[in-house]
Design a protein around this motif. Sequence first.
Motif, mmCIF file in Angstrom:
data_model
loop_
_atom_site.group_PDB
_atom_site.id
_atom_site.type_symbol
_atom_site.label_atom_id
_atom_site.label_comp_id
_atom_site.label_asym_id
_atom_site.label_seq_id
_atom_site.Cartn_x
_atom_site.Cartn_y
_atom_site.Cartn_z
ATOM 1 N N UNK A 125 0.854 -1.179 0.000
ATOM 2 C CA UNK A 125 0.000 0.000 0.000
ATOM 3 C C UNK A 125 0.895 1.236 0.000
ATOM 4 N N UNK A 126 0.325 2.382 -0.272
ATOM 5 C CA UNK A 126 1.109 3.616 -0.234
ATOM 6 C C UNK A 126 1.707 3.828 1.162
ATOM 7 N N UNK A 127 0.910 3.548 2.185
ATOM 8 C CA UNK A 127 1.396 3.710 3.557
ATOM 9 C C UNK A 127 2.556 2.760 3.838
ATOM 10 N N UNK A 128 2.443 1.510 3.386
ATOM 11 C CA UNK A 128 3.531 0.554 3.593
ATOM 12 C C UNK A 128 4.792 0.991 2.862
ATOM 13 N N UNK A 129 4.638 1.510 1.659
ATOM 14 C CA UNK A 129 5.790 1.954 0.889
ATOM 15 C C UNK A 129 6.505 3.101 1.592
ATOM 16 N N UNK A 130 5.739 4.073 2.060
ATOM 17 C CA UNK A 130 6.345 5.223 2.744
ATOM 18 C C UNK A 130 7.007 4.781 4.044
ATOM 19 N N UNK A 131 6.344 3.928 4.808
ATOM 20 C CA UNK A 131 6.927 3.468 6.073
ATOM 21 C C UNK A 131 8.203 2.676 5.830
ATOM 22 N N UNK A 132 8.221 1.865 4.790
ATOM 23 C CA UNK A 132 9.432 1.115 4.457
ATOM 24 C C UNK A 132 10.599 2.070 4.196
ATOM 25 N N UNK A 133 10.367 3.066 3.357
ATOM 26 C CA UNK A 133 11.433 4.015 3.039
ATOM 27 C C UNK A 133 11.845 4.824 4.267
ATOM 28 N N UNK A 134 10.899 5.188 5.094
ATOM 29 C CA UNK A 134 11.203 5.991 6.278
ATOM 30 C C UNK A 134 12.103 5.250 7.258
ATOM 31 N N UNK A 135 12.018 3.923 7.267
ATOM 32 C CA UNK A 135 12.821 3.131 8.207
ATOM 33 C C UNK A 135 14.241 2.859 7.720
ATOM 34 N N UNK A 136 14.513 3.101 6.461
ATOM 35 C CA UNK A 136 15.857 2.845 5.944
ATOM 36 C C UNK A 136 16.881 3.786 6.573
ATOM 37 N N UNK A 191 3.346 9.369 -9.775
ATOM 38 C CA UNK A 191 2.452 8.354 -9.227
ATOM 39 C C UNK A 191 1.899 8.766 -7.859
ATOM 40 N N UNK A 192 0.862 8.066 -7.434
ATOM 41 C CA UNK A 192 0.271 8.334 -6.121
ATOM 42 C C UNK A 192 1.276 8.081 -5.012
ATOM 43 N N UNK A 193 2.054 7.007 -5.127
ATOM 44 C CA UNK A 193 3.038 6.712 -4.089
ATOM 45 C C UNK A 193 4.131 7.770 -4.068
ATOM 46 N N UNK A 194 4.518 8.249 -5.229
ATOM 47 C CA UNK A 194 5.558 9.284 -5.272
ATOM 48 C C UNK A 194 5.094 10.548 -4.557
ATOM 49 N N UNK A 195 3.850 10.910 -4.737
ATOM 50 C CA UNK A 195 3.324 12.090 -4.054
ATOM 51 C C UNK A 195 3.279 11.867 -2.548
#
Length: 204
Positions: free
Chosen positions: A144-155, A176-180
Motif C-alpha cells: 500500500x502507499x502507507x507501507x511503501x512510505x513506512x518502508x522508506x522511512x525506516x531505511x 504516481x500516487x506513491x511518489x506524491x
Amino acid sequence: MRIACLAWGSLVWDPRELPVLRPWRTDGPAVPVEFARVSRDGRLTLVIVPQAQPQPALWSLFDLAALEAWRGKAAPAETLEAALQALREREGTVRRHIGCWRSGSPDPPALAGLGDWAKARDLDAVLWTALPPKFAGEDGRVPSAEEAVEYLARLEGEARERAERYVRQAPAQIDTAYRRAIAARLGWTPAPPPQGLSSRPGPC
C-alpha cells in the motif's frame, strides 16, 4: 528494423552498456507503474502494476549498429533477440521478465494502446522491463502507499541514500500516487531532469 525500449526508472539516467540512442524521448505510451518492488540493494523501484494509474513512459530506439558490434554480425531475424538479450543483461534478470511486443501482435494486457502508439512511430518491436512487484520478501505483492512510505522511512545509511536517489531521479513525468505520498512525508521531491531527454515528439 526499428526496435524501441521503454523506460520509467533507472534506465533513463543509468543505461550503462544498453545500446540505445540518446536522448530519451518523453512522449512514450501510457504504462501503469508504481514504486512497488524492493530491489536487492533495498531501493523501492518502479515496476508495472496493472491497477496503478498509467504514466507516460520514456522511450528510445535501439542502436542497431551498436547491437551488431555488441553481438557480432546478425541476420535481421536475430536483431530482436540481440536487443532482448542486451536489455536482460542490463537489468540482471531472466528472459521472462523482459516484455516484448511485435508489430501485428495484440496489446499486452497492462499496456493498452501500445500497438497504436508503436504504429504511429513506425516501430517493428517494443521492449520493456517486466519485473513483478515484490514487497516484504513476497513476489507479486504490491505494498500500500502507507507501507511503501513506512518502508522508506525506516531505511538508514547507504540504503536510505540509494533509495532517496532513485525516487528523486525518477523522471518527473512519472507522477504516481506513491511518489506524491513519499514527497509529502519524506520530502523526496523530483531532482532536476538529467541531461539526455527530448520532448520533441514523433519518430527518431
